[in-house]
Design a protein around this motif. Structure first.
Motif, PDB file in Angstrom:
ATOM      1  N   ALA A  33       0.857  -1.188   0.000  1.00 48.87           N
ATOM      2  CA  ALA A  33       0.000   0.000   0.000  1.00 48.87           C
ATOM      3  C   ALA A  33       0.888   1.231   0.000  1.00 48.87           C
ATOM      4  O   ALA A  33       1.862   1.304   0.751  1.00 48.87           O
ATOM      5  CB  ALA A  33      -0.907   0.001   1.221  1.00 48.87           C
ATOM      6  N   VAL A  34       0.549   2.174  -0.872  1.00 49.55           N
ATOM      7  CA  VAL A  34       1.247   3.461  -0.901  1.00 49.55           C
ATOM      8  C   VAL A  34       0.197   4.546  -0.736  1.00 49.55           C
ATOM      9  O   VAL A  34      -0.840   4.521  -1.407  1.00 49.55           O
ATOM     10  CB  VAL A  34       1.993   3.663  -2.242  1.00 49.55           C
ATOM     11  CG1 VAL A  34       2.685   5.020  -2.265  1.00 49.55           C
ATOM     12  CG2 VAL A  34       2.994   2.541  -2.482  1.00 49.55           C
ATOM     13  N   PRO A  44       0.596   4.899   9.868  1.00 48.42           N
ATOM     14  CA  PRO A  44      -0.404   3.870   9.584  1.00 48.42           C
ATOM     15  C   PRO A  44      -1.707   4.070  10.349  1.00 48.42           C
ATOM     16  O   PRO A  44      -2.665   3.358  10.084  1.00 48.42           O
ATOM     17  CB  PRO A  44       0.280   2.575  10.027  1.00 48.42           C
ATOM     18  CG  PRO A  44       1.171   2.992  11.142  1.00 48.42           C
ATOM     19  CD  PRO A  44       1.663   4.366  10.752  1.00 48.42           C
ATOM     20  N   GLY A  45      -1.751   4.999  11.317  1.00 48.96           N
ATOM     21  CA  GLY A  45      -2.999   5.209  12.052  1.00 48.96           C
ATOM     22  C   GLY A  45      -3.544   3.907  12.597  1.00 48.96           C
ATOM     23  O   GLY A  45      -2.804   3.111  13.179  1.00 48.96           O
ATOM     24  N   SER A  46      -4.803   3.650  12.351  1.00 44.51           N
ATOM     25  CA  SER A  46      -5.443   2.436  12.886  1.00 44.51           C
ATOM     26  C   SER A  46      -4.816   1.167  12.310  1.00 44.51           C
ATOM     27  O   SER A  46      -4.909   0.092  12.915  1.00 44.51           O
ATOM     28  CB  SER A  46      -6.936   2.458  12.570  1.00 44.51           C
ATOM     29  OG  SER A  46      -7.122   2.575  11.174  1.00 44.51           O
ATOM     30  N   LEU A  47      -4.156   1.290  11.160  1.00 45.66           N
ATOM     31  CA  LEU A  47      -3.568   0.091  10.533  1.00 45.66           C
ATOM     32  C   LEU A  47      -2.287  -0.359  11.225  1.00 45.66           C
ATOM     33  O   LEU A  47      -1.737  -1.401  10.907  1.00 45.66           O
ATOM     34  CB  LEU A  47      -3.306   0.339   9.047  1.00 45.66           C
ATOM     35  CG  LEU A  47      -4.553   0.613   8.218  1.00 45.66           C
ATOM     36  CD1 LEU A  47      -4.187   0.879   6.780  1.00 45.66           C
ATOM     37  CD2 LEU A  47      -5.521  -0.568   8.311  1.00 45.66           C
ATOM     38  N   GLY A  48      -1.806   0.437  12.174  1.00 46.14           N
ATOM     39  CA  GLY A  48      -0.649   0.025  12.965  1.00 46.14           C
ATOM     40  C   GLY A  48      -1.059  -0.790  14.181  1.00 46.14           C
ATOM     41  O   GLY A  48      -0.202  -1.243  14.940  1.00 46.14           O
ATOM     42  N   GLN A  49      -2.362  -0.966  14.388  1.00 47.78           N
ATOM     43  CA  GLN A  49      -2.876  -1.660  15.560  1.00 47.78           C
ATOM     44  C   GLN A  49      -3.408  -3.047  15.206  1.00 47.78           C
ATOM     45  O   GLN A  49      -3.671  -3.336  14.042  1.00 47.78           O
ATOM     46  CB  GLN A  49      -4.045  -0.850  16.169  1.00 47.78           C
ATOM     47  CG  GLN A  49      -3.691   0.567  16.532  1.00 47.78           C
ATOM     48  CD  GLN A  49      -2.711   0.650  17.682  1.00 47.78           C
ATOM     49  OE1 GLN A  49      -2.894  -0.035  18.691  1.00 47.78           O
ATOM     50  NE2 GLN A  49      -1.681   1.449  17.544  1.00 47.78           N
ATOM     51  N   SER A  50      -3.591  -3.842  16.232  1.00 45.84           N
ATOM     52  CA  SER A  50      -4.317  -5.113  16.126  1.00 45.84           C
ATOM     53  C   SER A  50      -3.764  -6.003  15.006  1.00 45.84           C
ATOM     54  O   SER A  50      -2.554  -6.033  14.774  1.00 45.84           O
ATOM     55  CB  SER A  50      -5.812  -4.803  15.938  1.00 45.84           C
ATOM     56  OG  SER A  50      -6.577  -5.978  16.025  1.00 45.84           O
ATOM     57  N   LEU A  51      -4.641  -6.714  14.312  1.00 42.03           N
ATOM     58  CA  LEU A  51      -4.177  -7.716  13.347  1.00 42.03           C
ATOM     59  C   LEU A  51      -3.467  -7.086  12.156  1.00 42.03           C
ATOM     60  O   LEU A  51      -2.445  -7.611  11.694  1.00 42.03           O
ATOM     61  CB  LEU A  51      -5.372  -8.564  12.872  1.00 42.03           C
ATOM     62  CG  LEU A  51      -6.063  -9.376  13.964  1.00 42.03           C
ATOM     63  CD1 LEU A  51      -7.294 -10.079  13.407  1.00 42.03           C
ATOM     64  CD2 LEU A  51      -5.103 -10.397  14.570  1.00 42.03           C
ATOM     65  N   TRP A  61       2.280  -7.373   4.638  1.00 41.26           N
ATOM     66  CA  TRP A  61       1.964  -6.279   3.726  1.00 41.26           C
ATOM     67  C   TRP A  61       2.907  -5.140   4.066  1.00 41.26           C
ATOM     68  O   TRP A  61       3.565  -5.169   5.119  1.00 41.26           O
ATOM     69  CB  TRP A  61       0.488  -5.855   3.829  1.00 41.26           C
ATOM     70  CG  TRP A  61       0.074  -5.182   5.106  1.00 41.26           C
ATOM     71  CD1 TRP A  61      -0.005  -5.760   6.343  1.00 41.26           C
ATOM     72  CD2 TRP A  61      -0.313  -3.820   5.277  1.00 41.26           C
ATOM     73  NE1 TRP A  61      -0.437  -4.842   7.266  1.00 41.26           N
ATOM     74  CE2 TRP A  61      -0.639  -3.638   6.644  1.00 41.26           C
ATOM     75  CE3 TRP A  61      -0.444  -2.727   4.422  1.00 41.26           C
ATOM     76  CZ2 TRP A  61      -1.069  -2.419   7.161  1.00 41.26           C
ATOM     77  CZ3 TRP A  61      -0.877  -1.522   4.928  1.00 41.26           C
ATOM     78  CH2 TRP A  61      -1.185  -1.375   6.271  1.00 41.26           C
ATOM     79  N   SER A  62       3.033  -4.176   3.174  1.00 46.71           N
ATOM     80  CA  SER A  62       3.916  -3.053   3.450  1.00 46.71           C
ATOM     81  C   SER A  62       3.173  -1.745   3.202  1.00 46.71           C
ATOM     82  O   SER A  62       2.186  -1.714   2.460  1.00 46.71           O
ATOM     83  CB  SER A  62       5.159  -3.125   2.564  1.00 46.71           C
ATOM     84  OG  SER A  62       4.798  -2.878   1.225  1.00 46.71           O
ATOM     85  N   LEU A  63       3.623  -0.716   3.852  1.00 47.89           N
ATOM     86  CA  LEU A  63       2.982   0.594   3.730  1.00 47.89           C
ATOM     87  C   LEU A  63       4.049   1.648   3.544  1.00 47.89           C
ATOM     88  O   LEU A  63       5.046   1.680   4.275  1.00 47.89           O
ATOM     89  CB  LEU A  63       2.155   0.885   5.003  1.00 47.89           C
ATOM     90  CG  LEU A  63       1.488   2.246   5.084  1.00 47.89           C
ATOM     91  CD1 LEU A  63       0.506   2.463   3.940  1.00 47.89           C
ATOM     92  CD2 LEU A  63       0.738   2.371   6.420  1.00 47.89           C
TER      93      LEU A  63
END
Ligand code: ADE
Length: 269
Positions: A33-34, A44-51, A61-63
């Motif tokens: 993801a870019v 990453p906001g919420s994407l840095g948390q949990s699963l 995956w990469s950001l």
């Protein structure tokens, strides 16, 4: 200008931040993801948390964020201008956005489809999410102000996607929504067999209601059938609930469901 938000090592500048064999899952095979944005710190906001966050750590995956302002050329680092023809607000300039997009296209993520988040876009669906999750990843352009000059979107054949009929203050939250929906479908991210079969939209229906213990909570009991251990009855009950909820809440989905399943709704004729 490009920042990789990567596994274990945290946030790093530049494309060369992490070698493939450092990641637990090789970068070459991982979904990418870019985010092209004026607010890279929103990722990453919420994407840095949990699963999703764990999967990012694991290299499933990469950001990467690309700071559009880094491509501004004047001393004020201007990225916007007034709308041609008049009107409120500001529009993101095509020349600056173009430089950011070209930078991505020239790099290792040049193969990713370019998506522009906008309330004017086609509504995001689970079908589209599934297709994007199966591909190499997404490069998501996040608009601010009134939006992005149409010419640069046309020049790069950006796919315009909306996450709903409301207006956010920018595309970043919408991009996080799109990425979240895709990342959870990457094999190994959700765990426990990765079964999505009974989720909302998988059969064209909303999901049936869920219950857990305690069986009696403040006088509210769980439906008896769910305690019966009778799997066929449980399946039938869940199916009926899913149909009833879909019919009541989403006549649009219900119409498609009844047309494609060839059967009129339970209490229709
Ligand atoms: N940007 C602002 N509002 C949006 C929406 N509803 N969907 C996608 N991008 C947006």
């Amino acid at each position: 200008m490009a920042t990789v938000i990567g596994p274990r090592t945290g946030t790093q500048k530049g494309h060369e931040a992490m070698s493939d064999d450092e990641a637990k899952v090789p970068r070459g095979r991982a979904w990418r993801a870019v985010a092209l944005t004026l607010f890279p710190d929103m990722f990453p906001g919420s994407l840095g948390q949990s699963l999703a966050g764990q999967a990012l750590e694991d290299g499933r995956w990469s950001l990467e964020t690309v700071d559009i302002r880094g491509f501004a050329r004047d001393k004020h680092r201007t990225v916007d201008d007034t709308p041609t023809g008049g009107g409120a607000g500001m529009v993101m300039r095509p020349d600056i956005v173009d430089l950011a997009v070209r930078d991505v296209k020239a790099g290792p993520s040049g193969d990713l489809p370019l998506i522009y988040m906008t309330p004017r876009g086609r509504p995001l669906t689970q079908d589209r999410v599934r297709a994007l999750a199966k591909g190499p990843g997404v490069a998501v352009l996040c608009g601010r102000y009134e939006g992005v000059d149409q010419r640069v979107l046309d020049a790069h054949e950006a796919e315009e996607i909306s996450i709903g009929d409301y207006v956010l203050s920018g595309g970043e939250v919408a991009a996080l929504v799109l990425m979240d929906a895709c990342v959870r479908l990457i094999p190994g991210v959700m765990g426990s067999g990765d079964s999505h079969a009974e989720e909302s939209f998988e059969e064209g229906l909303l999901e049936y209601p869920l219950y857990t213990r305690p069986q009696n909570w403040e006088g509210r009991t769980v439906p008896e059938v769910l305690l019966s251990g009778h799997h066929a009855n449980i399946r039938a009950w869940r199916c009926a609930e899913a149909e009833a909820i879909t019919r009541e809440r989403r006549p649009d989905l219900w119409k498609v469901y009844t047309a494609s399943s060839g059967t009129p709704g339970r209490d229709e004729n």
